[in-house]
Structures are given as C-alpha cells and as structure tokens.
Design a protein around this motif. Structure first.
Motif, mmCIF file in Angstrom:
data_model
loop_
_atom_site.group_PDB
_atom_site.id
_atom_site.type_symbol
_atom_site.label_atom_id
_atom_site.label_comp_id
_atom_site.label_asym_id
_atom_site.label_seq_id
_atom_site.Cartn_x
_atom_site.Cartn_y
_atom_site.Cartn_z
ATOM 1 N N THR A 196 26.911 72.087 43.426
ATOM 2 C CA THR A 196 25.507 71.798 43.748
ATOM 3 C C THR A 196 24.774 72.990 44.364
ATOM 4 N N ARG A 197 23.562 73.192 43.906
ATOM 5 C CA ARG A 197 22.646 74.150 44.544
ATOM 6 C C ARG A 197 21.381 73.392 44.937
ATOM 7 N N ILE A 198 20.880 73.671 46.123
ATOM 8 C CA ILE A 198 19.615 73.074 46.555
ATOM 9 C C ILE A 198 18.610 74.206 46.771
ATOM 10 N N ASN A 199 17.427 74.001 46.262
ATOM 11 C CA ASN A 199 16.356 74.980 46.427
ATOM 12 C C ASN A 199 15.170 74.272 47.073
ATOM 13 N N LEU A 200 14.570 74.923 48.045
ATOM 14 C CA LEU A 200 13.395 74.364 48.740
ATOM 15 C C LEU A 200 12.232 75.318 48.539
ATOM 16 N N LEU A 227 6.255 84.640 35.021
ATOM 17 C CA LEU A 227 6.930 83.346 34.836
ATOM 18 C C LEU A 227 8.319 83.461 35.468
ATOM 19 N N HIS A 228 8.889 82.316 35.848
ATOM 20 C CA HIS A 228 10.247 82.351 36.398
ATOM 21 C C HIS A 228 11.039 81.141 35.923
ATOM 22 N N GLN A 229 12.367 81.232 36.013
ATOM 23 C CA GLN A 229 13.222 80.099 35.625
ATOM 24 C C GLN A 229 14.592 80.207 36.290
ATOM 25 N N VAL A 230 15.294 79.067 36.325
ATOM 26 C CA VAL A 230 16.723 79.027 36.655
ATOM 27 C C VAL A 230 17.390 78.443 35.416
ATOM 28 N N PRO A 231 18.015 79.298 34.568
ATOM 29 C CA PRO A 231 18.550 78.787 33.300
ATOM 30 C C PRO A 231 19.831 77.982 33.487
ATOM 31 N N PHE A 244 8.522 76.090 49.583
ATOM 32 C CA PHE A 244 7.431 75.811 50.521
ATOM 33 C C PHE A 244 6.134 76.282 49.887
ATOM 34 N N ARG A 245 5.111 75.410 49.908
ATOM 35 C CA ARG A 245 3.871 75.678 49.176
ATOM 36 C C ARG A 245 2.641 75.316 50.012
ATOM 37 N N PRO A 246 1.517 75.999 49.737
ATOM 38 C CA PRO A 246 0.258 75.588 50.364
ATOM 39 C C PRO A 246 -0.289 74.355 49.644
ATOM 40 N N SER A 289 18.667 72.613 35.504
ATOM 41 C CA SER A 289 17.939 73.876 35.321
ATOM 42 C C SER A 289 16.446 73.648 35.541
ATOM 43 N N ILE A 290 15.704 74.768 35.490
ATOM 44 C CA ILE A 290 14.237 74.683 35.382
ATOM 45 C C ILE A 290 13.833 75.788 34.414
ATOM 46 N N GLY A 291 13.068 75.428 33.401
ATOM 47 C CA GLY A 291 12.708 76.385 32.345
ATOM 48 C C GLY A 291 11.586 77.324 32.770
ATOM 49 N N TRP A 292 11.263 78.283 31.887
ATOM 50 C CA TRP A 292 10.203 79.262 32.176
ATOM 51 C C TRP A 292 8.891 78.540 32.535
ATOM 52 N N HIS A 293 8.328 78.910 33.640
ATOM 53 C CA HIS A 293 7.059 78.312 34.070
ATOM 54 C C HIS A 293 6.454 79.182 35.166
ATOM 55 N N SER A 294 5.194 78.874 35.512
ATOM 56 C CA SER A 294 4.623 79.418 36.744
ATOM 57 C C SER A 294 4.115 78.213 37.521
ATOM 58 N N ASP A 295 3.985 78.381 38.812
ATOM 59 C CA ASP A 295 3.533 77.274 39.667
ATOM 60 C C ASP A 295 2.057 77.498 39.955
ATOM 61 N N ASN A 296 1.213 76.958 39.073
ATOM 62 C CA ASN A 296 -0.219 77.242 39.219
ATOM 63 C C ASN A 296 -1.055 75.964 39.272
ATOM 64 N N GLY A 338 11.804 70.022 46.900
ATOM 65 C CA GLY A 338 13.230 70.320 46.768
ATOM 66 C C GLY A 338 13.677 70.119 45.334
ATOM 67 N N ASN A 339 14.558 71.008 44.889
ATOM 68 C CA ASN A 339 15.222 70.853 43.591
ATOM 69 C C ASN A 339 16.713 70.810 43.865
ATOM 70 N N GLN A 340 17.384 69.818 43.309
ATOM 71 C CA GLN A 340 18.845 69.771 43.433
ATOM 72 C C GLN A 340 19.458 69.953 42.040
ATOM 73 N N TYR A 341 20.206 71.046 41.894
ATOM 74 C CA TYR A 341 20.885 71.347 40.624
ATOM 75 C C TYR A 341 22.332 70.885 40.800
ATOM 76 N N ARG A 342 22.666 69.758 40.148
ATOM 77 C CA ARG A 342 23.964 69.137 40.407
ATOM 78 C C ARG A 342 25.109 69.874 39.749
ATOM 79 N N TRP A 376 20.498 86.893 41.717
ATOM 80 C CA TRP A 376 21.396 85.786 42.074
ATOM 81 C C TRP A 376 20.998 85.343 43.468
ATOM 82 N N LEU A 377 20.448 84.150 43.546
ATOM 83 C CA LEU A 377 19.896 83.691 44.828
ATOM 84 C C LEU A 377 21.017 83.096 45.679
ATOM 85 N N GLU A 378 21.285 83.797 46.782
ATOM 86 C CA GLU A 378 22.451 83.456 47.595
ATOM 87 C C GLU A 378 22.163 82.346 48.609
HETATM 88 O O1 LIG Z 1 15.357 76.798 42.016
HETATM 89 C C1 LIG Z 1 14.691 77.825 42.085
HETATM 90 O O2 LIG Z 1 15.109 78.852 42.596
HETATM 91 C C2 LIG Z 1 13.314 77.858 41.478
HETATM 92 C C3 LIG Z 1 12.545 76.574 41.610
HETATM 93 C C4 LIG Z 1 11.236 76.642 40.914
HETATM 94 O O3 LIG Z 1 10.996 77.483 40.097
HETATM 95 C C5 LIG Z 1 10.204 75.647 41.201
HETATM 96 O O4 LIG Z 1 10.422 74.720 41.992
HETATM 97 O O5 LIG Z 1 9.102 75.777 40.638
#
Ligand SMILES: O=C(O)CCC(=O)C(=O)O
Length: 199
Positions: free
Chosen positions: A185-189, A173-177, A191-193, A114-121, A105-109, A155-157
C-alpha cells in the motif's frame, strides 16, 4: 532540510520542489497508521460513456463547504480535518508559505492501482493552484511532463513532500502509472487550496 529545487538547476526544468525527508521515519510511520484509518471510499468514474471504479481508494478532509468535483463526475464532500491532518497542513504552510483548505487522499492498494496522466485544474481551486503532495508507504514512480514533452521519473519516498508550484497544472501533466512489481500500500495526500468562502 534537504530540498531538490527543480525550477532552474536541473534539466529539464520542472515547476516542482521535492523534499525527500520532509517527515522523520517515526513521523511518517505514525502518520501512515493514522491514514489507514481515514474514511476511504471506492468512487466511480465515467470515461468515454462507461462507468467504472476509480483505480484507487479516495478520501477528502477539509474546511466545511469546500466540496470538490473532478472529471465532471466524481464529487467529494470533505470530512472535518483530523488533528493529525491539520497539523500536517500547518507544517507544510510553515515550510512553503502556501495555504490549503482541503486534502485529498489516494490509497494505492497494489501495483494495479494508479492515476493516469492529468493536471489538477478544477476551477474550485482557483487560478494556478499550488498542490503539496505527501507520500507514505510503498515507493511508487511519479512521472511529470510538459503537455507536449517527455516525462521525467521520480520515486516518491515514504515521508517525502512534493510541491507543484503555481502554473505547474497549466503547463504540465503528471501520473502514477501501474506497475508489475509487487508493491504494498501507498498513501498519497494532496493538500489543495479552495475558493469557497470561509464560514
Ligand atoms: O499519488 C500521487 O503521487 C499523485 C496524486 C495525484 O496526481 C492527484 O491526486 O491528482
């Protein structure tokens, strides 16, 4: 269910699928309230020799033994699934046929989180992992780009699901600037293997 398939039909071609109405408003509201009560932590990250707070709160739930290390310094140890998170995991698996062992989980207060440019590898997820990302609360801009290309904005609803397909983490690569707009507040979840052996 409405589905925006971004493999082939739009330009640029993106290895993602977006489901804007994955959850009903009622389901999304109730899940958001549940998620506010999760075990959020303020982690520290080391960048260019400096230790600083991660610019958002984080939590991790999942199967025992599925520990997660990212950026070589942030170590996350999963808490056992809550019933609500396990139900959500199962409904994503039913829709996509992909299986998941952890959710981060990411909580953007506010707009400064934010989360900068990255990939989840991270190797702990195995080769070409699928990542399924549920958004709750305030709408924030999500950008994705080929490693040497131009970004596309989404825009992630509230209540939406974004699936990043196998291969996406190697090619994009992806980011939330950060944003100057007043956002709550936005919460993002995500789910990963995970490759840990089942117990
Ligand atoms: O908050 C988001 O939509 C992206 C989160 C993200 O990139 C991550 O957790 O690696």
């Amino acid at each position: 269910m409405q589905q925006l398939n971004l493999f082939a039909e739009s330009t640029p071609v993106l290895p993602i699928t977006y489901y804007p109405d994955f959850l009903s408003l009622e389901q999304a509201n109730s899940l958001y309230q549940h998620c506010l009560k999760l075990e959020w932590q303020q982690n520290q990250i080391r960048i260019a020799g400096k230790t600083m707070p991660v610019p958002r709160l984080e939590c991790i739930y999942g199967d025992a033994g599925c520990d997660y290390l990212y950026s070589k310094c942030v170590f996350l140890k999963p808490v056992t699934w809550t019933d609500n998170l396990a139900k959500l995991r199962d409904s994503i698996t039913k829709l996509t046929s992909y299986k998941f062992r952890i959710v981060i989980g990411n909580q953007y207060r506010s707009g400064t989180d934010s989360i900068g440019w990255h990939s989840d590898n991270e190797p702990s997820m195995g080769f070409n992992p699928v990542i399924a990302s549920v958004s709750l609360g305030s709408c924030r801009k999500f950008q994705i780009k080929p490693r040497n290309g131009k970004p596309t904005d989404f825009w992630l609803e509230h209540g939406s699901l974004l699936v990043m397909h196998p291969g996406c983490q190697s090619t994009h690569l992806h980011q939330v600037p950060k944003t100057n707009k007043v956002v709550s507040t936005r919460i993002n979840l995500t789910f990963r293997p995970h490759t840990a052996r089942s117990r």
